[in-house]
Motif scaffolding. Structure first.
Motif, short mmCIF file in Angstrom:
data_model
loop_
_atom_site.label_atom_id
_atom_site.label_comp_id
_atom_site.label_asym_id
_atom_site.label_seq_id
_atom_site.Cartn_x
_atom_site.Cartn_y
_atom_site.Cartn_z
N ALA A 68 6.92 -13.64 -8.94
CA ALA A 68 6.05 -12.50 -8.68
C ALA A 68 5.23 -12.72 -7.41
O ALA A 68 5.03 -11.78 -6.63
CB ALA A 68 5.13 -12.25 -9.88
N CYS A 69 4.79 -13.95 -7.18
CA CYS A 69 4.04 -14.26 -5.96
C CYS A 69 4.92 -14.07 -4.73
O CYS A 69 4.49 -13.50 -3.73
CB CYS A 69 3.52 -15.69 -6.02
N VAL A 70 6.17 -14.55 -4.80
CA VAL A 70 7.10 -14.41 -3.67
C VAL A 70 7.38 -12.92 -3.41
O VAL A 70 7.41 -12.48 -2.25
CB VAL A 70 8.40 -15.19 -3.94
N LEU A 71 7.55 -12.15 -4.47
CA LEU A 71 7.78 -10.71 -4.29
C LEU A 71 6.56 -10.04 -3.66
O LEU A 71 6.69 -9.19 -2.78
CB LEU A 71 8.11 -10.05 -5.63
N GLY A 72 5.36 -10.42 -4.12
CA GLY A 72 4.14 -9.87 -3.53
C GLY A 72 4.01 -10.23 -2.06
O GLY A 72 3.65 -9.39 -1.23
N ALA A 73 4.32 -11.49 -1.73
CA ALA A 73 4.26 -11.91 -0.33
C ALA A 73 5.33 -11.19 0.50
O ALA A 73 5.08 -10.83 1.65
CB ALA A 73 4.45 -13.43 -0.24
N GLY A 74 6.50 -10.98 -0.10
CA GLY A 74 7.55 -10.25 0.61
C GLY A 74 7.15 -8.82 0.91
O GLY A 74 7.42 -8.31 2.01
N LEU A 75 6.50 -8.18 -0.04
CA LEU A 75 6.04 -6.82 0.19
C LEU A 75 4.93 -6.78 1.24
O LEU A 75 4.90 -5.88 2.09
CB LEU A 75 5.57 -6.19 -1.13
N ALA A 76 4.04 -7.79 1.22
CA ALA A 76 3.00 -7.87 2.25
C ALA A 76 3.63 -8.07 3.62
O ALA A 76 3.20 -7.45 4.60
CB ALA A 76 2.03 -9.00 1.92
N ALA A 77 4.64 -8.91 3.70
CA ALA A 77 5.32 -9.15 4.98
C ALA A 77 6.03 -7.88 5.46
O ALA A 77 5.99 -7.55 6.64
CB ALA A 77 6.32 -10.30 4.84
N ALA A 78 6.68 -7.18 4.53
CA ALA A 78 7.35 -5.93 4.90
C ALA A 78 6.33 -4.92 5.44
O ALA A 78 6.60 -4.24 6.44
CB ALA A 78 8.09 -5.34 3.70
N ALA A 79 5.16 -4.84 4.82
CA ALA A 79 4.13 -3.93 5.30
C ALA A 79 3.60 -4.38 6.67
O ALA A 79 3.38 -3.56 7.55
CB ALA A 79 2.99 -3.84 4.29
N TYR A 80 3.42 -5.68 6.83
CA TYR A 80 2.91 -6.21 8.09
C TYR A 80 3.85 -5.89 9.25
O TYR A 80 3.41 -5.53 10.34
CB TYR A 80 2.70 -7.72 7.98
N GLY A 101 -6.60 -1.58 5.03
CA GLY A 101 -5.22 -1.16 5.21
C GLY A 101 -4.29 -1.71 4.14
O GLY A 101 -4.66 -2.54 3.32
N MET A 102 -3.06 -1.23 4.19
CA MET A 102 -2.05 -1.58 3.19
C MET A 102 -1.70 -3.06 3.20
O MET A 102 -1.50 -3.66 2.15
CB MET A 102 -0.76 -0.79 3.43
N VAL A 103 -1.60 -3.64 4.37
CA VAL A 103 -1.22 -5.05 4.46
C VAL A 103 -2.22 -5.92 3.70
O VAL A 103 -1.83 -6.83 2.96
CB VAL A 103 -1.09 -5.51 5.93
N ALA A 104 -3.50 -5.63 3.83
CA ALA A 104 -4.52 -6.40 3.12
C ALA A 104 -4.38 -6.25 1.62
O ALA A 104 -4.52 -7.23 0.87
CB ALA A 104 -5.91 -5.95 3.57
N ALA A 105 -4.09 -5.05 1.16
CA ALA A 105 -3.94 -4.84 -0.29
C ALA A 105 -2.74 -5.60 -0.83
O ALA A 105 -2.82 -6.25 -1.88
CB ALA A 105 -3.80 -3.34 -0.58
N PHE A 106 -1.61 -5.55 -0.11
CA PHE A 106 -0.42 -6.28 -0.55
C PHE A 106 -0.63 -7.79 -0.47
O PHE A 106 -0.17 -8.54 -1.32
CB PHE A 106 0.81 -5.87 0.27
N THR A 107 -1.34 -8.24 0.56
CA THR A 107 -1.63 -9.67 0.69
C THR A 107 -2.54 -10.14 -0.44
O THR A 107 -2.32 -11.21 -1.03
CB THR A 107 -2.28 -9.97 2.06
N PHE A 108 -3.56 -9.35 -0.75
CA PHE A 108 -4.45 -9.70 -1.86
C PHE A 108 -3.66 -9.79 -3.16
O PHE A 108 -3.87 -10.70 -3.96
CB PHE A 108 -5.58 -8.66 -1.98
N ASN A 109 -2.73 -8.87 -3.37
CA ASN A 109 -1.90 -8.90 -4.57
C ASN A 109 -1.11 -10.21 -4.63
O ASN A 109 -1.06 -10.85 -5.69
CB ASN A 109 -0.94 -7.71 -4.60
N ALA A 110 -0.53 -10.63 -3.54
CA ALA A 110 0.24 -11.88 -3.53
C ALA A 110 -0.68 -13.07 -3.80
O ALA A 110 -0.30 -14.00 -4.54
CB ALA A 110 0.95 -12.06 -2.19
N LEU A 111 -1.88 -13.05 -3.26
CA LEU A 111 -2.81 -14.17 -3.44
C LEU A 111 -3.32 -14.29 -4.88
O LEU A 111 -3.74 -15.36 -5.29
CB LEU A 111 -3.99 -14.05 -2.47
N THR A 112 -3.29 -13.18 -5.62
CA THR A 112 -3.79 -13.26 -7.01
C THR A 112 -2.90 -14.12 -7.89
O THR A 112 -3.34 -14.53 -8.96
CB THR A 112 -3.88 -11.85 -7.64
#
Length: 125
Positions: A28-40, A110-121
């Motif tokens: 789940a962390c990898v998926l969250g980081a992947g989504l943050a990277a895709a947004a970035y 912005g979206m990138v911050a929200a997705f990054t925060f999700n991965a960090l949780t």
């Protein structure tokens, strides 16, 4: 959840639950980081977000039975009813507060911050 409930229950009964939870949470962390990277990188199209959401849903469908099986083994029997109630409150509060926090993060950073925060949780120190 409905489609994977039986499979997830069988898996949670046959594997080391601690290892399985670590695998699922790491995925789940990898998926969250992947989504943050895709947004970035500007690649978070609706179809990419749907794909990540679908994969995350599979992870949570597999995670549910394991968590429910682990909680009773961690809590003394005399306190089990209160622990299960607290666990339920925690899930419902996350469902309530998560979208509100995401809206604040998206509005402020912005979206990138929200997705990054999700991965960090998913990171546990």
């Amino acid at each position: 959840m409905l489609l994977l409930a039986l499979i997830a229950g069988v898996i949670s009964d046959r594997v080391n639950r601690k290892v399985w939870i670590i695998i699922l949470q790491s995925t789940a962390c990898v998926l969250g980081a992947g989504l943050a990277a895709a947004a970035y990188f500007g690649k978070a199209t609706p179809w990419v977000v749907i794909l990540f959401t679908f994969l995350e849903g599979i992870i949570w469908a597999l995670n549910g039975p394991v968590i429910m099986a682990v909680v009773p083994s961690l809590i003394p029997r005399a306190e089990l009813d209160r622990a299960l109630a607290l666990n339920s409150v925690q899930f419902n509060m996350a469902r309530l507060c998560g979208p509100m926090l995401a809206a604040v993060l998206i509005g402020a950073f912005g979206m990138v911050a929200a997705f990054t925060f999700n991965a960090l949780t998913f990171c546990r120190c």
